[in-house]
Design an enzyme around this catalytic site. Structure first.
Site, PDB file in Angstrom:
ATOM      1  CD  GLU A 172      -3.287  -5.943   4.012  1.00  0.00           C
ATOM      2  OE1 GLU A 172      -1.964  -6.012   3.735  1.00  0.00           O
ATOM      3  OE2 GLU A 172      -3.640  -5.332   4.982  1.00  0.00           O
TER       4      GLU A 172
ATOM      5  CD  GLU B  36      -3.089  -1.137   2.150  1.00  0.00           C
ATOM      6  OE1 GLU B  36      -2.964  -0.187   3.143  1.00  0.00           O
ATOM      7  OE2 GLU B  36      -3.959  -1.988   2.171  1.00  0.00           O
TER       8      GLU B  36
END
Ligand code: GAL
Length: 814
Positions: A501, A425
């Protein structure tokens, strides 16, 4: 006593020593530049052994690393005070370690290297007062040659300075020399650290080709008269292939050897077969070095339209993300603690781990090779654009390449490692030039290891696609985007997508809240989350939503659930509340006790052993007559529920507009009456095949102790995890018991730590007493290095004590 690992095979002259610098360290916190110098007096410092985490003994305090931040990736609109973001432990500041260094057989013709598996963080290493080198990133392994600074007299002083900045992390990083430090002594003609690169370019049922590139370092770069003899043995020690190569002037500093292993036994999570290549380096007839490379033979592919296959068989990753801390042990690495984690994950049917969001400890990679788990080895949580004030972005330009090279060199021979991740991210996904950075980092990884693909966990799906970021990657990995997998796959060239994720469902073990509702960011006054597995974050989902996409979309190649185990820090949804020092995301809690969710994943992932699990517990004084939903997590397609013998009907898993009806059996209107709930499970043919019953517990009566294993290695490191259960007279768990329990250990071991999995509990992990949380806690007992019996007794006021004997034995070959 330092642990001595000799890498020579029995019967062969010892040419290389790898000595763990475990004991004899002095430690103190504070800014003390003079501590680098040999004359400095450290007599008053604490004596510690390494691995060591200076902050885990606390005390917990919400003011430790208090962060006033707006977490952009959590869609927050304003900065707020976050108390437990990094665990509320005192890890900030400077710490020094000092130690006398005696190098066995040091003298002319020897080479000595210090290898740090990881040091948290900003390490500066000094030998005899002179700086040897530094390494800022706390998660990476690094080494320095210290030969030139060593005194042959043996009177050497090693000093390490570490410094942790505030607001440098989004979770508990640990503090200090939390991983092993190796002293590697060789001849000065030697294979340097991580000096081999082994690949298996061709694998057939009849043979596997093994290619080994071995680096050699010599004094003055004279590579004359060198010969490398390599032999490959299978797991039983049988020699499978040998070769001998002379280094030619044209070879530079590297030998290339090609060997053939007949009828290879393939490595997979189900069959983690390993081989060892032992390379003996000779100058003339003199053995100079001996270097072992453990490896596995397996092939895998990531193909458009077909997804991921291992050894020719298509499969999807059944993975979890884990942070590196080990709950009550903190970040200090311990092989037994990791082995227990992997044992629990394997029982759940998990076959892969993402080392979020940084390089793992080498012990984890070794265990994954041996026990059979695939790894996504990750590097960074941020690149150039920061997520936290003092994070990796400050080092990125200077260090990113060096960090990637060390990571890849360290683990590129390990069969468990299936892919590399260059980031999680990272805000650069959407920043100008983000795609270019991704390409540059991926190219570095490919240069060092062309055999494995590169991924990154992306959360800003549109930005990452528009910015040419997602399309650059070998594997497009998305975090929490099941609803957009189809759209992303249509727009991207790879032809498959990975759930890097997933879920981020939150729950506390043993905690149930009514009414049972699916809810985002749900908070309760007691800072816990309900264990009906329906609560999640503003950006995340319940597990079932991901399951639907994993099952229905062939191009989705698996998932990595956030997280396998609870970890210290990031106590979402209570980021702004105190006390709350650890996460609620774990499938297992902070001490490795399974939450209900464990069985939801087990029912889906473990295809060899049946799962039949009921929730909630059935001890609800005061709820008589009130609606108390009952869920069953099972791999059986249907089951009938009985409350005190009265049928509540049969439920069958079936798709509907609610994803969970496909994966859970749910009786939502059950009225609580004390007694018991019981399910009878039916197989696909409609035959009743298994039952499970949960009874109402009476008053707390005794303490039952259950050890994860009863025979320990007398190596000073092995651990037993002993669960203490508060039970009623009939052996039912008392699910609300909060008794304080006191632990006493005697004999051939010692009390190491304790934990109860309660994120709000501020009792120290290092004192031998704690309150039970929902009737349970776990005491961790460490074996001494002498064989014998360990006696463990756990007492609690008004309870019959529990006691247990563990046996320790000297491990074979010691
Ligand atoms: C993700 C992030 C993880 C963790 C998780 C919690 O966005 O990558 O590190 O913060 O959210 O849900």
């Amino acid at each position: 006593m330092a642990l001595l690992c000799l890498s020579a095979l029995p019967g062969i002259a010892q040419s290389r020593q790898d000595i763990l610098l475990t004991n004899g360290w002095k430690f103190s916190k504070g800014e003390m530049p003079e501590a680098a110098r040999p004359g400095f007096n450290d007599a008053q410092w604490q004596t510690v052994s390494v691995p060591h985490d200076w902050a885990i003994s606390g005390p917990f305090d919400g003011n430790n690393d208090l962060q006033k931040v707006k977490i952009e990736q959590n869609n927050e609109k304003a900065a707020t005070l976050k108390a437990g973001r990094t665990g509320g432990l005192p890890f900030i500041g400077t710490g020094w370690y000092r130690r006398k260094l005696v190098v066995p057989e040091f003298g002319p013709g020897k080479r000595v290297v210090l290898l740090f598996d990881g040091a948290m963080s900003d390490a500066h290493i000094y030998l005899n007062g002179q700086e040897v080198g530094s390494w800022p990133y706390g998660y990476n392994s690094f080494s320095f040659d210290i030969t030139r600074l060593l005194q042959p007299s043996g009177d050497n002083l090693l000093a390490v300075r570490l410094r942790n900045q505030p607001e440098a992390s989004r979770w508990y990083p640990g503090a200090g020399l939390y991983r092993n430090v190796h002293l590697i002594v060789t001849d000065d003609v030697q294979v340097p650290v991580w000096g081999t690169y082994l690949t298996t370019p061709e694998i057939t049922p009849e043979y596997a080709k093994v290619k080994l590139r071995t680096k050699v370092a010599t004094p003055g770069n004279s590579f004359q008269n060198l010969r490398l003899e390599t032999e490959i043995r299978d797991a039983s020690g049988k020699v499978m292939a040998t070769t001998s190569t002379t280094l030619l002037p044209t070879d530079g500093q590297e030998f290339e050897q090609n060997l053939v292993v007949p009828t290879p036994q393939l490595w997979s999570p189900e069959t983690p077969t390993l081989y060892t290549a032992t390379s003996s380096l000779f100058a003339g007839s003199q053995l100079k070095d001996e270097y072992r490379t453990r490896f596995g033979i397996r092939s895998f592919k990531f193909e458009a339209g077909k997804g991921f296959s291992l050894n020719g068989k298509t499969r999807k990753f059944k993975g979890v993300c884990n942070h590196h801390d080990l709950g009550p042990l903190g970040a200090a690495i311990n092989t037994a603690a990791l082995r227990r984690q992997l044992t629990l994950l394997k029982d759940m049917g998990c076959d892969a781990i993402r080392t979020s969001h940084n390089m793992p400890a080498p012990e984890l990679v070794t265990l994954c090779d041996e026990m059979g788990l695939m790894l996504m080895v990750e590097s960074f949580d941020e690149w150039k654009t920061p997520k936290v004030k003092n994070g990796y972005s400050q080092y990125f330009d200077e260090w990113a390449e060096k960090d990637l090279v060390n990571m890849v060199h360290h683990y590129r021979n390990n069969p468990s490692v299936i892919m590399w991740s260059i980031g999680n991210e990272v805000p650069d996904q959407g920043a100008p030039g983000g795609g270019k950075i991704a390409k540059r980092l991926q190219d570095i990884v490919h240069r060092e290891d062309p055999t494995r693909p590169v991924t990154a966990g992306m959360d800003r799906i549109d930005a990452a696609i528009n910015n040419n970021f997602a399309s650059v990657l070998d594997i497009a990995g998305f975090n929490y985007k099941p609803a957009q997998y189809e759209k992303a796959n249509d727009k991207l060239p790879q032809g498959f997508i990975l759930g890097t994720e997933t879920a981020s469902t939150v729950s506390s073990r043993g905690e149930y809240q009514f009414p049972v509702l699916q809810a985002k960011q749900k908070q309760y006054p007691n800072n816990q989350s309900s264990s009906y597995d329906l609560e999640y974050c503003s950006w995340s989902q319940i597990p079932d939503e991901e399951f639907v996409k994993q099952d229905d979309l062939g191009f989705v190649i698996g998932e990595f659930v956030w997280t396998g185990f609870d970890y210290l820090g990031e106590p979402t949804p209570y980021d702004e509340k105190w006390p709350s020092h650890s996460s609620y995301f774990g499938i297992l809690d902070l001490v490795g006790l399974p939450k209900d969710r464990y069985y939801l994943y087990r029912a889906r992932w473990n295809t060899t052993t049946p799962t039949l699990h009921l929730l909630p517990h059935w001890t609800w004084p005061g709820r008589e007559g009130q609606t108390t939903p009952v869920y069953c997590y099972t791999n059986y397609p249907s089951a009938e529920l009985f409350v005190n013998g009265k049928s509540q009907g049969r439920q069958t898993k079936a798709p509907s507009d609610q994803p969970q009806t496909r994966y859970r059996l749910m009786w939502n209107d059950v009225k609580y009456q004390p007694g018991s709930i019981k399910v009878v499970a039916y197989d696909a043919q409609g035959k009743a095949v298994a039952t499970e019953e949960v009874r109402t517990a009476g008053k707390p009566h005794h303490i039952k102790l259950v050890a994860d294993h009863a025979a320990l290695a007398a190596d000073g490191q092995d651990l037993a995890y002993v669960t203490a259960r508060v039970e009623d007279a009939k052996g039912n768990l008392c699910p609300d018991a909060t008794n304080q329990l006191q632990v006493a250990v005697s004999g051939a071991g010692r009390f190491r730590a304790i934990g109860n999995g309660d994120a709000t509990c501020l009792e120290p992990f290092q004192e031998p007493r704690m309150h039970a949380f929902h009737g349970q806690l776990v005491a961790i007992v460490q074996a001494a290095d002498k064989a014998g019996d360990i006696k463990l007794t756990v007492t609690g006021k008004g309870l019959k004590a529990g006691s247990l004997r563990l046996k320790t034995a000297v491990p074979a070959g010691k």
